[in-house]
Write an enzyme that holds these catalytic residues in place. Structure first.
Site, PDB file in Angstrom:
ATOM      1  N   ALA A   1       0.835  -1.210   0.000  1.00 50.44           N
ATOM      2  CA  ALA A   1       0.000   0.000   0.000  1.00 50.44           C
ATOM      3  C   ALA A   1       0.865   1.254   0.000  1.00 50.44           C
ATOM      4  O   ALA A   1       0.563   2.233  -0.696  1.00 50.44           O
ATOM      5  CB  ALA A   1      -0.929   0.002   1.209  1.00 50.44           C
ATOM      6  N   TYR A   2       1.942   1.238   0.766  1.00 54.04           N
ATOM      7  CA  TYR A   2       2.839   2.387   0.823  1.00 54.04           C
ATOM      8  C   TYR A   2       3.468   2.628  -0.553  1.00 54.04           C
ATOM      9  O   TYR A   2       3.507   3.762  -1.046  1.00 54.04           O
ATOM     10  CB  TYR A   2       3.929   2.142   1.867  1.00 54.04           C
TER      11      TYR A   2
END
Length: 257
Positions: free
Chosen positions: A161-162
């Site tokens: 996600a990052y």
């Protein structure tokens, strides 16, 4: 020569908003902008955590406003800009620094973790850019500095996600630069390398990962938050007036290797 440098890099009379300013990279950049002459608006999820940054900037003789804001919540961002307008009446500089990271293998990443990171690192960044852009378009110019990452360029490990959010921040920076350059708004990003901050504590505590990362950094050491000061002041000042849509690596040479 000194007068020339002071003119090119001075932020006297400017108002800057720095998100995630309670510690680490955000705190260092906020203090650097204040030292260059800017008045500051500081945000963090917990307003109480801003006290140290607030007090240090105030000791420099600058005006400073601290606001609690969870940037995954759009209504809280809207409130920030209402306070900026009522207190300062303008905004010259936005540093979109606030972000979060949740580490897990992709197959074990939960929906909640994925959504929280995207809401904070991408949606929140866009909402801050949009509101700042509206003010800057009306007043005839401004500077937006987004904080990207090495993972704007590469995929990382166990942070899907990052990585997705920071890749998107890079493209968002370019998209907004394309739209707003003709209106005297410069939109750029800083992509820090491996810095000693809370977000990298887990990596630094892993002796094997720490050693492998350090070995690849050409200068042989992790960055310190103060190492972003010059880049932030440059991108916030008139010295960068013809720099737009750029992602500036500050990584000790990591991406060159």
């Amino acid at each position: 020569m000194n007068n020339y440098l002071q003119t090119m890099f001075s932020l006297e009379g400017k108002v800057a908003l720095v998100t995630g300013a309670s510690r680490g990279l955000g705190k260092a950049m906020a203090i650097a902008l204040a030292k260059a002459g800017a008045d500051l608006v500081l945000t963090a999820t917990n307003e109480a955590n801003l006290k140290s940054t607030h007090d240090e900037i105030q000791s420099l003789g600058r005006k400073v406003l601290s606001i609690g804001c969870d940037q995954s919540q759009t209504e809280q961002i809207n409130n920030v800009f209402e306070e900026v307008k009522s207190t300062f009446g303008k905004l010259d500089i936005l540093v979109n620094n606030a972000g979060t990271i949740r580490r897990a293998p992709a197959d074990k990443t939960t929906d909640e973790d994925w959504q929280h990171v995207i809401d904070t690192n991408l949606n929140g960044v866009f909402h801050f850019c949009r509101s700042a852009g509206q003010m800057m378009l009306a007043q005839g110019g401004g500077k937006i500095i987004n904080v990207a990452s090495l993972l704007t360029f590469s995929g990382g490990i166990t942070v899907p996600a990052y990585a997705a959010s920071k890749g998107a921040v890079g493209q968002l920076t370019k998209a907004l630069a394309n739209e707003w350059a003709a209106s005297n708004i410069q939109v750029n990003a800083i992509a820090p390398g491996y810095f000693s901050t809370d977000n990298t504590q887990q990596l630094r505590d892993d002796s094997e990962r720490n050693a492998s990362i350090t070995a690849r950094i050409p200068c042989g050491k992790w960055g310190q938050p103060e190492d972003l000061a010059g880049s932030a002041v440059f991108l916030a000042s008139q010295a960068s007036n013809y720099v737009n849509g750029h992602i500036m690596l500050v990584d000790g040479g990591w991406m060159a290797r």
